[in-house]
Each structure stands twice: as structure tokens, then as C-alpha cells.
Design a protein around this motif. Sequence first.
Motif, PDB file in Angstrom:
ATOM      1  N   ILE A 201       0.935  -1.243  -0.006  1.00 32.15           N
ATOM      2  CA  ILE A 201      -0.105   0.066  -0.038  1.00 32.15           C
ATOM      3  C   ILE A 201       0.759   1.397   0.031  1.00 32.15           C
ATOM      4  CG2 ILE A 201      -1.824   1.079   1.401  1.00 32.15           C
ATOM      5  CD1 ILE A 201      -2.728  -1.575   2.443  1.00 32.15           C
ATOM      6  N   LEU A 202       2.061   1.099   0.754  1.00 31.46           N
ATOM      7  CA  LEU A 202       2.867   2.387   0.922  1.00 31.46           C
ATOM      8  C   LEU A 202       3.463   2.617  -0.450  1.00 31.46           C
ATOM      9  CD1 LEU A 202       4.885   1.852   4.272  1.00 31.46           C
ATOM     10  CD2 LEU A 202       3.236   3.490   3.870  1.00 31.46           C
ATOM     11  N   GLN A 203       3.990   1.278  -1.132  1.00 33.27           N
ATOM     12  CA  GLN A 203       4.629   1.732  -2.504  1.00 33.27           C
ATOM     13  C   GLN A 203       3.517   2.380  -3.339  1.00 33.27           C
ATOM     14  OE1 GLN A 203       6.143  -2.214  -3.367  1.00 33.27           O
ATOM     15  NE2 GLN A 203       7.759  -1.991  -1.681  1.00 33.27           N
ATOM     16  N   ALA A 204       2.440   1.686  -3.307  1.00 31.48           N
ATOM     17  CA  ALA A 204       1.500   2.140  -4.295  1.00 31.48           C
ATOM     18  C   ALA A 204       1.160   3.707  -4.265  1.00 31.48           C
ATOM     19  CB  ALA A 204       0.039   1.325  -4.297  1.00 31.48           C
ATOM     20  N   LEU A 205       0.965   4.343  -3.029  1.00 31.55           N
ATOM     21  CA  LEU A 205       0.649   5.530  -2.846  1.00 31.55           C
ATOM     22  C   LEU A 205       1.888   6.345  -3.175  1.00 31.55           C
ATOM     23  CD1 LEU A 205      -1.113   5.325   0.694  1.00 31.55           C
ATOM     24  CD2 LEU A 205      -2.188   6.072  -1.243  1.00 31.55           C
ATOM     25  N   ASN A 206       3.140   6.017  -2.807  1.00 33.97           N
ATOM     26  CA  ASN A 206       4.261   6.738  -3.065  1.00 33.97           C
ATOM     27  C   ASN A 206       4.471   6.842  -4.608  1.00 33.97           C
ATOM     28  OD1 ASN A 206       5.482   7.764  -0.736  1.00 33.97           O
ATOM     29  ND2 ASN A 206       5.895   5.830  -0.136  1.00 33.97           N
ATOM     30  N   SER A 207       4.269   5.821  -5.217  1.00 32.63           N
ATOM     31  CA  SER A 207       4.486   5.792  -6.802  1.00 32.63           C
ATOM     32  C   SER A 207       3.524   6.688  -7.472  1.00 32.63           C
ATOM     33  CB  SER A 207       4.648   4.319  -7.217  1.00 32.63           C
ATOM     34  OG  SER A 207       3.365   3.685  -7.012  1.00 32.63           O
ATOM     35  N   THR A 208       2.382   6.588  -6.932  1.00 32.35           N
ATOM     36  CA  THR A 208       1.200   7.442  -7.579  1.00 32.35           C
ATOM     37  C   THR A 208       1.386   8.897  -7.205  1.00 32.35           C
ATOM     38  OG1 THR A 208      -0.092   5.443  -7.448  1.00 32.35           O
ATOM     39  CG2 THR A 208      -1.365   7.518  -7.776  1.00 32.35           C
ATOM     40  N   ASN A 209       1.680   9.300  -6.144  1.00 34.44           N
ATOM     41  CA  ASN A 209       1.678  10.794  -5.708  1.00 34.44           C
ATOM     42  C   ASN A 209       3.106  11.265  -5.901  1.00 34.44           C
ATOM     43  OD1 ASN A 209       0.792  13.000  -4.314  1.00 34.44           O
ATOM     44  ND2 ASN A 209       1.691  12.485  -2.609  1.00 34.44           N
ATOM     45  N   SER A 210       3.218  11.435  -7.070  1.00 31.67           N
ATOM     46  CA  SER A 210       4.918  11.910  -7.389  1.00 31.67           C
ATOM     47  C   SER A 210       4.785  12.430  -8.781  1.00 31.67           C
ATOM     48  CB  SER A 210       5.694  10.930  -7.464  1.00 31.67           C
ATOM     49  OG  SER A 210       5.540  10.032  -8.513  1.00 31.67           O
TER      50      SER A 210
END
Length: 1015
Positions: A201-210
Motif C-alpha cells: 500500500i505504501l509503495q502504491a501511494l508513493n509511486s502514484t503521488n509523485s
Amino acid sequence: MKLVSASVKRPVGVIMIVLAIVALGVVSVRNLAVDLFPEIELPVAVIATSYTDAAPEDVENLISRPIESAVSTVEGMDTIQSQSQPGSSLVVMMFKNGTDLDQAMLDVREKIDQVKDFLPDQAGDPNILRFSPDSLPVMYVGVTGKDAEALTEIANDQIVPFFERQGGVASVTVEGAVQREIQLELDPGKIKQYGVTSQEILQALNSTNSSTSVGTVDKGNQDLQLRVTGEFNSLDEINDTIITTQAGATIHVEDIAEVKDTFKDQTSKAFVNGENSIVLSMMKQTDANTVEVANNIRASFEELQGELGEEVQLDILIDTSEFIELSVDSVVQNIMIGGAIAIFILLLFLKSIRATLVIGLSIPIALIATFAMMYFSGQTLNVLTLGGLALGVGMMVDSSIVILEHIYSYRKNGHSLKGSAIKGATELAPAVIASTTTTLVVFLPMVFVDGIASDLFTPLGLAVSFSLIASLIVAITLVPMLSSKLLSKAMEEQGGRYWFDRFLNWLQDVYSKGLKKVLKWRKTTVAIVILAIIGSLALVPLIGAEFIPASDQGQAQITVETEPGTAITYTESIVQEVNKVLGDYGEVIETSYVTIGETAKNEATYTLQMVSANEREKSTTEIIQEMDNVLQDIAGAEIAAIALDGGFSMGDPIQIVLNGPEHEVLRELAEEVVAEISAVDGVFNPSSTASGGIPQMAISVDEEKAALYGLSEQQITSQIQVQFTGQTATRYRENGQELEVRLVYPEDKRSSISDLESMQVHTMTGATIPLEEVATFEEVQGPASLLRENQQPQMNVTSAIVDRDLAGIVTDIETKLDSMSFPEGYSYAVGGQAEDMRESFGQLALALIFSIFLVYAVMAVQFENFLYPFIIMFAMPTAVIGVIIGLFVMDISLNIPGFIGIIMLAGIVVNNSIILVDYINILRRRGMERKQALMEAGRSRLRPILMTTLTTVLAMIPLGLAIGEGAEIQQPLAVTIIFGLSFSTLFTLFFVPVVYTLLDDLSAKMTGRNKKKRA
């Protein structure tokens, strides 16, 4: 002297120069900054680092120790102290006096840059601060009327930006606020159903919010920057974030979590007068003036209140400028009273308004000239510099009195006005210059004094020196010039004042008879003086010593500490009980505010502001002692009340530092020390940093079992942290505000021990196992905080003091500690104000010795003789009698201001002796026999000696009585000079002539001079 002659012959030029000085002084005083104390340079720097939710042991090992090691090699470092507590590290660096702090701060920042990459990822960036008393808040403002969420929004959006725009305001800190954040509350069932881990979940949020730049393309003659924008613009976009499961399926965040726009759990609260509030602390800019900044803030209140409306109220809780203004006003009032007393004494002696005017003009002119010199030397108007002027008011007229008296003696003998002015002033100008110089040179040794004593003494010394230099110039220029114009009928006998002349004649006759007797019984006189000195020294143990006298600013503090680990709601319940007690003191408490959980959830701190001292019958200390007794009846918490010593708080009066290799042993020793010193008379509310342990659940991961599931200890720790603390996934920007987006589990999944034990740990294969399968649990007690000094464990015991002097209490405490048996490798040291007092007293003692030497050297140059200065120096030991008796009678302990008074006395008490001995020598050079010269000089110099002494002493009486706010710090200095000068004057008139004859006889015997010449 040519200067005297020129001033008499060119009165217009003198008047024009005086007018120019007055104009310059008036402009200068309007631009002088006003403060309570001079700027104090403390060679201290602080490094604060956060490490959210970490235990003290981890903070010490992972944060404090690496930082200590990194900065320990910075040049000029004296002591390094660290405090590791849950979630934060504080490293305090104390440098040696004289260290270039600007360069030291650069070196510290360089060392921190080298080590911060090795700190844990969860740790915040180290914040490096340079500590100074000037960095304390100027004003505290309470914001009430709504709930914490609404008040926080109003404070951040309207109030803080508004106040930070006001002149001189550097920053505004908010206490008791809540912090907004975006929470993704995970659904454990859905996460298990979809086979998703928190890391995915962390990886998905970080990769999307950039957002990132990916190159450029040509468009005609232009290069277009290519930028992929993917930052979240709304909460819906967070909900729609795509997560790819291990099975290859795609789901959205909203399928497994609920997105909430909410606030972090409130770890601190603030209440003003019992009402939920937010407290703002206003910091001033480095070069700004406290009073001016406070005035700017107060002036803006009406405008801001109009914008906020009636639902939100702003209240000033603490305004440090009020006490400053009251203190400065009281000193100015004392200066005016002292000046009026000096003028009255002059009028009484001189019997002439004209003659009084001649001398009285020296006071305002010297004061105004002093303001100009203070401005150009970078000084401020504060209680010490103004106190120096108040002390100097009486001394300002001394030189003028001596000159005028001698001018008048020539006038009585039939000389012309101009002739009398020139001859009288020229003849005594060297003696006047010498006497003023002896007062000035006592300040030179302060160049070698470091620390607080120097910071306090130097501005005061400059103020006194400037005023005396100005008064000396007035005495040898303006006084002769005015005398040549105004003394045609001055000091003629008038019936209305004849009674005082008769009194002076009677006093001169009594003195002459007394002088004859002491000259006849010289050995007896010497023996009586020696016995008097010894007898006064016997009173020293009854006087005691302290660092700085406390000022009754009306501020107090109450600390409430419940059992470590208790919830903030329980601490709040204790606070409500304390509020009930404070309600009984509504007549004396002007405002009060309390912060709960600012340092720990089990701690609350009250700050009380009493009404003005003249509006209450008891002192702050008396009120707080009474209040403390009542508060002890509240069960469930350790409660302590102490009075704050005004605007000059230099730490705890008593601080016992315990050092040794083990924290546990130090904790036990600290508890023993608290029990021992509690029995010492004067010790009030002793406490130690060895507070009760914080309850902890120790989780031990079985690495063998974890490896069977393909897990490491770090992976398990990370999953525990996400479930019970949450983890920041990314950041979300909205209207210029940056908010944390944090993964959290529901409250009912992270609140009990069973939740911990049954927590599901995700394995590498996607399966889940209960945490208790790979870990064991043990409930233990962990430390509340860990202290270190110079990279060695440390524990502190602190205490306030009441009803006794600091030195006496420290002596008794050291006796108690010496009787304790410390384990090998463990030791104690007394710090705090007691240590500062010892260091300052040692440095001031050296300054006193050098001052005495310089005074003698100046007189030796003046007299071109070693004997006569030695005779004059005998006035100094007699001043000790007055100093000790004065402190004893006024019930004042010896402190830094009192010690400064003693140093100043070294230059003041010899002035009368200089005038007396110089005139004896003048008469002997005219052919008068020694005994006749002694009698004639004593009789003729009695009048000016009485005038100079009375004007100096009586002008200081308002300060000696500590009239007005903030006068406590000047009182010891004034009392020292009042009593010391009074007693030394008495002994000067009798003892110095005796010493003169004894040493003259000895000199004659050694050189073989004719005895008849001496007779």
C-alpha cells in the motif's frame, strides 16, 4: 590648569558646548533601547531531534550518542549534556568562556551534517539552536472561545500570520493545538481477503503521488520541459489509487481502507483560567527591543480582535515588558528622589540658591551626557545601567563640591570673582582628577572577568564611569565659569539658615577635640579599629551568600506529575482539582494557564501571573509556599509549586549532578540524595530526574522461528509499528498546506495486549501468522528519560530554596552528601546557581585585588610618592566594618551586586582621604607644623567631606530601601556603598590622621629627618 582658565575666560564657548551635549543627549535617550537586564551572552547551544514513539533507550543509543560523539571534538567545547526521553533527544553543548560562538555553531552544523545520514529514517532532522535569555518569549497570549480544532485553524490561518507581521516579532509558537492529517484506516479483513500488505500500500501511494521531469522536446525555436504530474489533488484521488495484489489483480485504496480527513491524537492540551484554549508564545527578533515589540503586539490587538469577532477572545497571559517598564520607572523615580535629596543637602550647606545652582547643574548635564555615551557604546536602559546612574547621582556632585568650596575660600579672602575661580579650581583640580580616577580604575579589572558577572557588571560600570567622567569635566570647566559669574553674593550668612552654620561650627569643634584625643592616644585608636574590623568579620557567617537576589515579578510555576504511562485524560482530571485550589487565590492570581502533555502525557505545567506587588500583602514566595501546602492534599500526583525569580532566572538554585557508569545505580542514588537533602533547612520541593519507570511491553522476536517463515526481525518490527503507531505513507498538499497521509489500523485493533498477541504478521508467501507464534512478551519498567554528561550516564537532583541563603544551604547539603557512601566510580558535583556563584565570586575577588592595586598606583602617580597613597589606603579596611554591618542589619546576603558594590567602594572610600591628605601636604608645604596642619586640614575639610558623603549616601537611600518594582537586584549594591562609605568616612576623619603621623614618624626614623620639623 589651562582648561580651567579657558573655561572662565570664554564662558560663551562653554555654554555652547554644554547646549550641544544636552541636545545630543536628549536625542540619544529617545533612541536607547529599554530592557530589564543587559544582554547576557551564554556560551550554550542546543540540538533537538525528534524520534517519534521511540523509547528512551533507543533514543539514547541511536540519536543522542552519535550526536555527542560527533560534536565532542568541536573547539572550545566544555561540557556536553544529553537528555533522551520518549520520542525526542536534547543535546546541550556548553562552551568555554571566550569561545567564538559564531564559529562554534558553524563547526557544530558541519559535524551534524556528517552524522545525520546515519540516524534512523524515522528521526527528524536535528534542529540546532543558540540559547540566550533573549530567546525567551516576550509575551504569551491565550486564544479561547471554541474547541481545539476550530481554534487551531483560526490560529494557523489568521492569528499567527498577523502577529508575525508586527514589528520586531520573529516567530509565534502555538501550544495546545491539534494537527490535521489524512488517515487511511485499514480494514484488516479486506487486507487479508485481497492478500495485500501494508508495504504494498505504501509503495502504491508513493509511486502514484509523485511528479518528475522526463526531458525536453522541440517546439519551433523553443524547448518544452516534459513533466509528468501525478500528485494528489483531492481525497478522491487517494481513494482511487490503484494497488496491484500479489495475485496480479488490481484494487483501489477505497476497497481496503477508509480515507479520513481528521486530526492526530491530541498529545497536549492548554487551558487558560480553566477554559480550553490555545496559547501563543511571541518570540522577538535578535536585535529587537522587548518593550517596543510588546507595545507593537498590544497595539495590534484591537484590529485583530475586530477581524476574529466576539466568538474568539484574545487575552494577554504574560507580558514581560510590563515588569521591565515598572522596574525602569521605579529606578528613574529613585534617580529623581536621589537627585532631589542631593540638591537639598547642597542648599542646606551652601545657604545659597545660586551656589546650589552652580553645583546642581552638574547632575542633569552629567546624566544627559551619560545617555549620549551609552548610546554610542551600544548600551541599553535597564535596571542595572539606570541603577548605576542612581548610584552615581550623589557622586556626580562630589568633584563640583570640592572645587566650589575651595573657590569660595579664596573669595572670602578677598580675591576677585575670576581670580577665585581660576586659583581655587586650578589648585584642587589635580586632587579631584585623582579621586575620580581612583573610582574609575576599579572597573578596569572587569576586562579579565568572564561569564555572567562580567555581563552584569560591565554595563553598570560603564554607566557609572560615563557619569563620573561627565561630572569631572563639568567640575573643572562649568563650575569655575559659573562661579565667576554667580558667586558675587553667594554663601553669605543669612539669618534663616544661621542655625545650620552654628551646628556645623559645633560639629567642627567636637571633631577637633576628638581628633586631638586620637592623635594623643594613637596606639589605642589603632587597637580599637583592629578590634572593630575583627568584630565585624565575626558577623560574616550570619550574613550568608547567594548568586543574584530574586525579583518579585509575580510569576510562579506549578508542576503536576502523575504516574509514568498514565493517559492524558487522567492527568487532566488532576488538573481540574488543582484548578479548584487556584480558585481560592483569585484575588492574587491575575492569569493562569496550564499545558498538559507538552513534555509527556503524565505531566502538566501551570504558569501563574500574580497581580502587581503593591496590590497584594504577601510576596510571591509566601503565596506559593502556602499554596504548595494545600496542593499536597491532592492524591494521585506529585505536585510542586515554585516562585520564579523574575526576568533573571539562571536555572535551579540547587542542582546536584550525579555521575557514574550505570543509569540504574544513579537512579537509586538520586532517590537517596532527595531523601537526605529534604531534611536540610531551606530546601524546598527537591526532586530528581529519576522519576518512576514507564511501563513497557518488551517484545522478543525468535529469529529461528521467524526465519522458518522467511521473516527477519526488522520486517516483523515494521509490521508492528504500522499497526500500533501507524506509518506516514506520503504527503498531500491542499491550499498551500502540506498534510501527512498516514496508514492506521482501527482503534479496536491496536488498544489492548490481546490485540498485540493476536496481530497477524504477513509472511513472504502471502500467508499470515499470529505475532505470538514468532515472539514472546514481557511487561517491564523502562526509564522515563536518560541523561548523560560528557558521554557518561548522569542523574540530576534539583531544589528551590526558601528562608535561607544559598551558600549556607549548599554547605549543609555537601555535609550530608559527604556522609553518604557512594559506590566506587560514582561521584557528585554541585551545579546550578551555587556553581555560578562560586565561579563569579572567585573572579570578582581577583578583580577586587587588581582594583586595589590600580587605586594605589593612580594615587602614587598623583602624589609622586609611595607613602601618602599607602596612608590613604587605610580607609579601605575600615569600609569592611560598614559593609558587613549594613548587610547584617538589612538582612541581605552577599551576592554579585553586593560584591560589585565592594569593588566600587575600593575607588570611592579613598576620595575623602585623598582630599584630606592632599590638603595636609599643601599646608605643610606652606610651612605649617604637622600637628597644626592635621588639625587645620581636618577642620577645613570636614565641611566638603560631609557634603560629598551625605550627597552620595542619601541619594542612594531609595535604592537601599528597594523602593519600587525590580529594585531588589540593586539593593545589595546600594546598601554596601551606603554603609561602607558612611563608616569609612567616620574612620577617615580620625583614623587616617593617626596613620599619617605613625607612618610619617616611621619614614622620618628611616630617613633621618629632623624630628623638630615633624612636631
